[in-house]
Design a protein around this motif. Sequence first.
Motif, PDB file in Angstrom:
ATOM      1  N   CYS A  20       0.990  -1.188  -0.077  1.00  0.00           N
ATOM      2  CA  CYS A  20       0.002  -0.044  -0.156  1.00  0.00           C
ATOM      3  C   CYS A  20       0.871   1.303  -0.015  1.00  0.00           C
ATOM      4  N   PHE A  21       0.619   2.154  -0.739  1.00  0.00           N
ATOM      5  CA  PHE A  21       1.388   3.456  -0.698  1.00  0.00           C
ATOM      6  C   PHE A  21       0.324   4.688  -0.917  1.00  0.00           C
ATOM      7  N   VAL A  22       0.966   5.867  -0.669  1.00  0.00           N
ATOM      8  CA  VAL A  22       0.246   7.034  -1.091  1.00  0.00           C
ATOM      9  C   VAL A  22       1.020   7.681  -2.196  1.00  0.00           C
ATOM     10  N   ALA A  23       0.438   8.206  -3.174  1.00  0.00           N
ATOM     11  CA  ALA A  23       0.900   9.368  -4.256  1.00  0.00           C
ATOM     12  C   ALA A  23       0.485  10.540  -4.204  1.00  0.00           C
ATOM     13  N   ALA A  24       1.078  11.523  -4.776  1.00  0.00           N
ATOM     14  CA  ALA A  24       0.711  12.792  -4.715  1.00  0.00           C
ATOM     15  C   ALA A  24       0.351  13.274  -6.193  1.00  0.00           C
ATOM     16  N   LEU A  25      -0.742  13.989  -6.248  1.00  0.00           N
ATOM     17  CA  LEU A  25      -1.472  14.519  -7.586  1.00  0.00           C
ATOM     18  C   LEU A  25      -1.348  16.143  -7.521  1.00  0.00           C
ATOM     19  N   GLU A  26      -0.578  16.742  -8.157  1.00  0.00           N
ATOM     20  CA  GLU A  26      -0.563  18.253  -8.245  1.00  0.00           C
ATOM     21  C   GLU A  26      -0.877  18.991  -9.495  1.00  0.00           C
ATOM     22  N   VAL A  27      -1.745  19.890  -9.648  1.00  0.00           N
ATOM     23  CA  VAL A  27      -2.119  20.785 -10.883  1.00  0.00           C
ATOM     24  C   VAL A  27      -0.774  21.466 -11.029  1.00  0.00           C
ATOM     25  N   LEU A  28      -0.185  21.364 -12.390  1.00  0.00           N
ATOM     26  CA  LEU A  28       1.142  22.189 -12.472  1.00  0.00           C
ATOM     27  C   LEU A  28       0.615  23.441 -13.508  1.00  0.00           C
ATOM     28  N   ARG A  29      -0.124  23.174 -14.509  1.00  0.00           N
ATOM     29  CA  ARG A  29      -0.443  24.326 -15.394  1.00  0.00           C
ATOM     30  C   ARG A  29      -1.656  23.986 -16.381  1.00  0.00           C
ATOM     31  N   THR A  30      -2.407  25.019 -16.925  1.00  0.00           N
ATOM     32  CA  THR A  30      -3.454  25.215 -17.529  1.00  0.00           C
ATOM     33  C   THR A  30      -2.831  24.916 -19.130  1.00  0.00           C
ATOM     34  N   THR A  31      -3.863  23.796 -19.754  1.00  0.00           N
ATOM     35  CA  THR A  31      -3.245  23.716 -21.114  1.00  0.00           C
ATOM     36  C   THR A  31      -4.476  24.245 -22.107  1.00  0.00           C
ATOM     37  N   THR A  32      -5.706  24.228 -21.358  1.00  0.00           N
ATOM     38  CA  THR A  32      -6.654  25.043 -22.204  1.00  0.00           C
ATOM     39  C   THR A  32      -7.555  25.664 -21.214  1.00  0.00           C
ATOM     40  N   MET A  33      -7.977  27.144 -21.592  1.00  0.00           N
ATOM     41  CA  MET A  33      -8.388  27.929 -20.517  1.00  0.00           C
ATOM     42  C   MET A  33     -10.134  27.343 -20.292  1.00  0.00           C
ATOM     43  N   SER A  34     -10.306  27.505 -18.911  1.00  0.00           N
ATOM     44  CA  SER A  34     -11.663  26.981 -18.483  1.00  0.00           C
ATOM     45  C   SER A  34     -12.776  28.045 -18.973  1.00  0.00           C
ATOM     46  N   ALA A  35     -13.882  27.520 -19.167  1.00  0.00           N
ATOM     47  CA  ALA A  35     -15.234  28.367 -19.449  1.00  0.00           C
ATOM     48  C   ALA A  35     -15.880  28.698 -18.243  1.00  0.00           C
ATOM     49  N   MET A  36     -15.391  28.024 -17.134  1.00  0.00           N
ATOM     50  CA  MET A  36     -16.009  28.298 -15.635  1.00  0.00           C
ATOM     51  C   MET A  36     -14.856  28.582 -14.667  1.00  0.00           C
ATOM     52  N   PRO A  37     -13.965  29.459 -14.914  1.00  0.00           N
ATOM     53  CA  PRO A  37     -12.896  29.741 -13.994  1.00  0.00           C
ATOM     54  C   PRO A  37     -13.448  30.246 -12.390  1.00  0.00           C
ATOM     55  N   LYS A  38     -12.852  29.954 -11.431  1.00  0.00           N
ATOM     56  CA  LYS A  38     -12.687  30.079 -10.200  1.00  0.00           C
ATOM     57  C   LYS A  38     -11.948  31.078  -9.505  1.00  0.00           C
ATOM     58  N   ASP A  39     -12.285  32.218  -8.938  1.00  0.00           N
ATOM     59  CA  ASP A  39     -11.526  33.209  -8.636  1.00  0.00           C
ATOM     60  C   ASP A  39     -10.613  32.910  -7.774  1.00  0.00           C
ATOM     61  N   ASP A  40     -10.878  31.885  -6.895  1.00  0.00           N
ATOM     62  CA  ASP A  40      -9.891  31.366  -5.684  1.00  0.00           C
ATOM     63  C   ASP A  40      -9.081  30.401  -6.141  1.00  0.00           C
ATOM     64  N   VAL A  41      -9.292  29.766  -7.223  1.00  0.00           N
ATOM     65  CA  VAL A  41      -8.114  28.859  -7.645  1.00  0.00           C
ATOM     66  C   VAL A  41      -7.167  29.685  -8.865  1.00  0.00           C
ATOM     67  N   GLN A  42      -5.957  29.590  -8.552  1.00  0.00           N
ATOM     68  CA  GLN A  42      -5.190  30.286  -9.488  1.00  0.00           C
ATOM     69  C   GLN A  42      -4.078  29.205 -10.006  1.00  0.00           C
ATOM     70  N   ILE A  43      -4.284  28.838 -11.207  1.00  0.00           N
ATOM     71  CA  ILE A  43      -3.597  27.926 -12.005  1.00  0.00           C
ATOM     72  C   ILE A  43      -2.416  28.767 -12.891  1.00  0.00           C
TER      73      ILE A  43
END
Length: 64
Positions: A20-43
């Motif tokens: 058993c193990f734990v892995a990490a998932l991290e958002v690194l960068r946007t490749t296509t702009m969101s049509a519904m961006p959130k002000d509190d999430v900066q990528i």
Amino acid sequence: MTALYKEISYQCTNIECGHCFVAALEVLRTTTMSAMPKDDVQIRISSRALAAAKNQLTLDLAAA
């Protein structure tokens, strides 16, 4: 954990292994702009996505 960082738990399906193990998932960068961006999430935006967004903005302004 944050909106851009999550942990994922894994367990081997082989009963004899039992690993058993734990892995990490991290958002690194946007490749296509969101049509519904959130002000509190900066990528960070990839240079390719930024160029595409600027190109679209130019096209939209030219059409107006």
